[in-house]
Design a protein around this motif. Structure first.
Motif, PDB file in Angstrom:
ATOM      1  N   LEU A 156       0.823  -1.205   0.000  1.00  0.00           N
ATOM      2  CA  LEU A 156       0.000   0.000   0.000  1.00  0.00           C
ATOM      3  C   LEU A 156       0.858   1.255   0.000  1.00  0.00           C
ATOM      4  O   LEU A 156       0.690   2.140  -0.841  1.00  0.00           O
ATOM      5  CB  LEU A 156      -0.935   0.006   1.208  1.00  0.00           C
ATOM      6  CG  LEU A 156      -1.782   1.284   1.325  1.00  0.00           C
ATOM      7  CD1 LEU A 156      -2.985   1.205   0.399  1.00  0.00           C
ATOM      8  CD2 LEU A 156      -2.251   1.532   2.747  1.00  0.00           C
ATOM      9  N   VAL A 157       1.798   1.353   0.940  1.00  0.00           N
ATOM     10  CA  VAL A 157       2.569   2.585   1.054  1.00  0.00           C
ATOM     11  C   VAL A 157       3.491   2.763  -0.145  1.00  0.00           C
ATOM     12  O   VAL A 157       3.673   3.883  -0.643  1.00  0.00           O
ATOM     13  CB  VAL A 157       3.341   2.628   2.395  1.00  0.00           C
ATOM     14  CG1 VAL A 157       4.590   1.771   2.356  1.00  0.00           C
ATOM     15  CG2 VAL A 157       3.707   4.063   2.763  1.00  0.00           C
ATOM     16  N   TYR A 158       4.054   1.681  -0.660  1.00  0.00           N
ATOM     17  CA  TYR A 158       4.929   1.803  -1.830  1.00  0.00           C
ATOM     18  C   TYR A 158       4.127   2.257  -3.047  1.00  0.00           C
ATOM     19  O   TYR A 158       4.563   3.136  -3.799  1.00  0.00           O
ATOM     20  CB  TYR A 158       5.616   0.477  -2.129  1.00  0.00           C
ATOM     21  CG  TYR A 158       6.602   0.572  -3.270  1.00  0.00           C
ATOM     22  CD1 TYR A 158       7.915   1.020  -3.047  1.00  0.00           C
ATOM     23  CD2 TYR A 158       6.233   0.233  -4.570  1.00  0.00           C
ATOM     24  CE1 TYR A 158       8.824   1.131  -4.094  1.00  0.00           C
ATOM     25  CE2 TYR A 158       7.124   0.349  -5.620  1.00  0.00           C
ATOM     26  CZ  TYR A 158       8.419   0.791  -5.373  1.00  0.00           C
ATOM     27  OH  TYR A 158       9.302   0.902  -6.418  1.00  0.00           O
ATOM     28  N   ALA A 159       2.944   1.683  -3.240  1.00  0.00           N
ATOM     29  CA  ALA A 159       2.115   2.045  -4.391  1.00  0.00           C
ATOM     30  C   ALA A 159       1.661   3.497  -4.308  1.00  0.00           C
ATOM     31  O   ALA A 159       1.722   4.238  -5.295  1.00  0.00           O
ATOM     32  CB  ALA A 159       0.909   1.109  -4.476  1.00  0.00           C
ATOM     33  N   VAL A 164       2.204   9.336  -5.966  1.00  0.00           N
ATOM     34  CA  VAL A 164       2.498  10.720  -5.588  1.00  0.00           C
ATOM     35  C   VAL A 164       3.760  11.218  -6.287  1.00  0.00           C
ATOM     36  O   VAL A 164       3.871  12.398  -6.634  1.00  0.00           O
ATOM     37  CB  VAL A 164       2.654  10.837  -4.055  1.00  0.00           C
ATOM     38  CG1 VAL A 164       3.142  12.222  -3.666  1.00  0.00           C
ATOM     39  CG2 VAL A 164       1.328  10.544  -3.365  1.00  0.00           C
ATOM     40  N   ALA A 165       4.714  10.340  -6.533  1.00  0.00           N
ATOM     41  CA  ALA A 165       5.984  10.730  -7.137  1.00  0.00           C
ATOM     42  C   ALA A 165       5.854  11.101  -8.613  1.00  0.00           C
ATOM     43  O   ALA A 165       6.772  11.701  -9.181  1.00  0.00           O
ATOM     44  CB  ALA A 165       7.008   9.602  -6.983  1.00  0.00           C
ATOM     45  N   ARG A 166       4.761  10.755  -9.236  1.00  0.00           N
ATOM     46  CA  ARG A 166       4.538  11.080 -10.647  1.00  0.00           C
ATOM     47  C   ARG A 166       3.562  12.249 -10.730  1.00  0.00           C
ATOM     48  O   ARG A 166       2.374  12.078 -10.481  1.00  0.00           O
ATOM     49  CB  ARG A 166       4.011   9.853 -11.390  1.00  0.00           C
ATOM     50  CG  ARG A 166       5.044   8.727 -11.482  1.00  0.00           C
ATOM     51  CD  ARG A 166       4.392   7.410 -11.851  1.00  0.00           C
ATOM     52  NE  ARG A 166       5.362   6.374 -12.154  1.00  0.00           N
ATOM     53  CZ  ARG A 166       6.008   5.652 -11.247  1.00  0.00           C
ATOM     54  NH1 ARG A 166       5.786   5.877  -9.957  1.00  0.00           N
ATOM     55  NH2 ARG A 166       6.870   4.735 -11.605  1.00  0.00           N
ATOM     56  N   GLU A 167       4.078  13.398 -11.096  1.00  0.00           N
ATOM     57  CA  GLU A 167       3.308  14.636 -11.005  1.00  0.00           C
ATOM     58  C   GLU A 167       1.997  14.575 -11.779  1.00  0.00           C
ATOM     59  O   GLU A 167       0.976  15.112 -11.330  1.00  0.00           O
ATOM     60  CB  GLU A 167       4.159  15.808 -11.511  1.00  0.00           C
ATOM     61  CG  GLU A 167       3.542  17.163 -11.243  1.00  0.00           C
ATOM     62  CD  GLU A 167       4.495  18.301 -11.538  1.00  0.00           C
ATOM     63  OE1 GLU A 167       4.051  19.462 -11.488  1.00  0.00           O
ATOM     64  OE2 GLU A 167       5.672  18.025 -11.826  1.00  0.00           O
ATOM     65  N   HIS A 168       1.970  13.905 -12.915  1.00  0.00           N
ATOM     66  CA  HIS A 168       0.772  13.900 -13.751  1.00  0.00           C
ATOM     67  C   HIS A 168      -0.344  13.023 -13.186  1.00  0.00           C
ATOM     68  O   HIS A 168      -1.496  13.144 -13.620  1.00  0.00           O
ATOM     69  CB  HIS A 168       1.117  13.458 -15.179  1.00  0.00           C
ATOM     70  CG  HIS A 168       1.648  12.059 -15.278  1.00  0.00           C
ATOM     71  ND1 HIS A 168       2.884  11.699 -14.781  1.00  0.00           N
ATOM     72  CD2 HIS A 168       1.097  10.922 -15.807  1.00  0.00           C
ATOM     73  CE1 HIS A 168       3.080  10.406 -15.012  1.00  0.00           C
ATOM     74  NE2 HIS A 168       2.019   9.916 -15.613  1.00  0.00           N
ATOM     75  N   ILE A 169      -0.027  12.158 -12.240  1.00  0.00           N
ATOM     76  CA  ILE A 169      -1.072  11.314 -11.628  1.00  0.00           C
ATOM     77  C   ILE A 169      -1.109  11.451 -10.112  1.00  0.00           C
ATOM     78  O   ILE A 169      -1.842  10.722  -9.446  1.00  0.00           O
ATOM     79  CB  ILE A 169      -0.886   9.832 -12.011  1.00  0.00           C
ATOM     80  CG1 ILE A 169       0.478   9.304 -11.520  1.00  0.00           C
ATOM     81  CG2 ILE A 169      -1.065   9.619 -13.495  1.00  0.00           C
ATOM     82  CD1 ILE A 169       0.627   7.797 -11.668  1.00  0.00           C
ATOM     83  N   LEU A 223       5.925  -2.287  10.400  1.00  0.00           N
ATOM     84  CA  LEU A 223       7.082  -2.905   9.754  1.00  0.00           C
ATOM     85  C   LEU A 223       6.914  -2.903   8.237  1.00  0.00           C
ATOM     86  O   LEU A 223       7.838  -2.533   7.493  1.00  0.00           O
ATOM     87  CB  LEU A 223       7.252  -4.333  10.262  1.00  0.00           C
ATOM     88  CG  LEU A 223       8.362  -5.170   9.601  1.00  0.00           C
ATOM     89  CD1 LEU A 223       9.720  -4.521   9.815  1.00  0.00           C
ATOM     90  CD2 LEU A 223       8.348  -6.592  10.147  1.00  0.00           C
ATOM     91  N   GLY A 224       5.751  -3.310   7.762  1.00  0.00           N
ATOM     92  CA  GLY A 224       5.513  -3.349   6.327  1.00  0.00           C
ATOM     93  C   GLY A 224       5.590  -1.978   5.693  1.00  0.00           C
ATOM     94  O   GLY A 224       6.189  -1.805   4.620  1.00  0.00           O
ATOM     95  N   MET A 225       5.007  -0.971   6.338  1.00  0.00           N
ATOM     96  CA  MET A 225       5.035   0.375   5.764  1.00  0.00           C
ATOM     97  C   MET A 225       6.428   0.981   5.841  1.00  0.00           C
ATOM     98  O   MET A 225       6.817   1.760   4.966  1.00  0.00           O
ATOM     99  CB  MET A 225       3.990   1.261   6.436  1.00  0.00           C
ATOM    100  CG  MET A 225       2.574   0.851   6.086  1.00  0.00           C
ATOM    101  SD  MET A 225       1.344   2.140   6.393  1.00  0.00           S
ATOM    102  CE  MET A 225      -0.148   1.270   5.881  1.00  0.00           C
ATOM    103  N   LEU A 231      11.948   1.201   0.557  1.00  0.00           N
ATOM    104  CA  LEU A 231      12.130   0.825  -0.851  1.00  0.00           C
ATOM    105  C   LEU A 231      11.836   2.006  -1.770  1.00  0.00           C
ATOM    106  O   LEU A 231      12.554   2.236  -2.753  1.00  0.00           O
ATOM    107  CB  LEU A 231      11.224  -0.350  -1.205  1.00  0.00           C
ATOM    108  CG  LEU A 231      11.583  -1.699  -0.573  1.00  0.00           C
ATOM    109  CD1 LEU A 231      10.510  -2.742  -0.889  1.00  0.00           C
ATOM    110  CD2 LEU A 231      12.943  -2.172  -1.064  1.00  0.00           C
ATOM    111  N   HIS A 232      10.789   2.764  -1.441  1.00  0.00           N
ATOM    112  CA  HIS A 232      10.472   3.926  -2.261  1.00  0.00           C
ATOM    113  C   HIS A 232      11.562   4.985  -2.163  1.00  0.00           C
ATOM    114  O   HIS A 232      11.926   5.605  -3.166  1.00  0.00           O
ATOM    115  CB  HIS A 232       9.132   4.532  -1.854  1.00  0.00           C
ATOM    116  CG  HIS A 232       8.756   5.721  -2.675  1.00  0.00           C
ATOM    117  ND1 HIS A 232       9.026   7.018  -2.298  1.00  0.00           N
ATOM    118  CD2 HIS A 232       8.149   5.808  -3.883  1.00  0.00           C
ATOM    119  CE1 HIS A 232       8.602   7.851  -3.218  1.00  0.00           C
ATOM    120  NE2 HIS A 232       8.063   7.150  -4.189  1.00  0.00           N
TER     121      HIS A 232
END
Length: 275
Positions: A156-159, A164-169, A223-225, A231-232
């Motif tokens: 969830l957090v990676y996705a 958010v990292a892609r300005e157009h979406i 832990l997962g987040m 990773l992000h």
């Protein structure tokens, strides 16, 4: 900024976090009773348990989206989850004091939301099969539930951060979060109850007195987040301006310092200079 000063200036955002998770828990309780309680007409109309769970997932995904895109959600960032707040803390996008008050508010709001549903529905909410909408390990046991919670929390957090990292979406980060919530409830729910959220799990466990397995939901989601955020942060597309899923031009941001009033004043001044 001193702790007392931060509390005096940022209390609206803290209150919003409590309100948001409270609303999420109210929605979870109300719609689970309406869809999954044997006395409900929906239960009779939809005899398949998997399909009923999918319907609950859709409702909860829509609830998450509505809260993220609400004016208040755009103001606080709509974390509604201590694990997500801690992930943003790992990324250095939220001050430690703000993170502390966010987490406290989330726990308080979740419990109050569940207690309100208890008042509204009584035994239909507190007794099986609804049982306070508690998150409990599935038939494969605690180990599988723990692994599943780590996996879905990290995904969830990676996705969401990747969107958010892609300005157009970037504006669709709340949609991505809502779709994943609906998907996880539908397909992962039988493994762990689909929590991803220590405050959400405690909100059900405390009034119900269901402490068995609660440790899973206090350890696995953070832990997962944390892993997902890590990773992000190491990815080529890592870009996160602040600790908000959706950054709105008409709402202040206590995380990056954006102020719509100052921004408007600056644009007005620049326009006067050009004229």
């Amino acid at each position: 900024m001193r702790l007392s000063t931060r509390l005096a200036r940022h209390w609206p955002e803290y209150l919003i976090e409590a309100f948001a998770l409270g609303c999420f828990m109210i929605s979870a309780g109300v719609f689970t009773v309406l869809i999954d309680h044997p006395d409900s007409w929906m239960y009779a109309a939809v005899p398949d348990a998997d399909l009923r769970r999918a319907l609950i997932g859709i409702v909860m995904g829509a609830t998450a989206m509505a809260l993220v895109y609400s004016p208040w959600g755009k103001r606080s960032g709509a974390h509604m989850n201590p694990a997500l707040t801690l992930a943003f803390l790992r990324l250095g996008k939220i001050a430690p004091a703000d993170a502390l008050f966010y987490v406290l508010a989330q726990f308080a709001g979740g419990v109050l939301g569940v207690l309100l549903v208890v008042v509204l529905f009584g035994e239909r909410f507190t007794a099986p099969p609804v049982t306070y909408v508690a998150t409990l390990p599935g038939r494969f046991g605690p180990a599988v539930a723990f692994i599943a919670e780590v996996a879905i929390s990290g995904l969830l957090v990676y996705a969401v951060l990747s969107v958010v990292a892609r300005e157009h979406i970037a504006k669709y980060a709340g949609v991505a979060a809502g779709i994943l919530v609906a998907t996880f409830i539908t397909f992962e729910g039988p493994l762990s109850g689909m929590s991803m959220n220590p405050a959400r799990s405690l909100a059900s466990a405390a009034p119900a007195g269901l402490w068995n397995g609660l440790w899973i939901y206090f350890i696995a989601p953070p832990l997962g987040m944390w892993v997902g955020a890590e990773l992000h942060a190491r990815s080529a597309r890592s870009r996160q301006h602040c600790a908000k899923l959706v950054h709105s031009a008409d709402q202040r941001c206590i995380h990056c310092g954006y102020d719509p009033d100052r921004s408007l004043s600056r644009r007005t001044s620049m326009g006067e200079l050009k004229s």
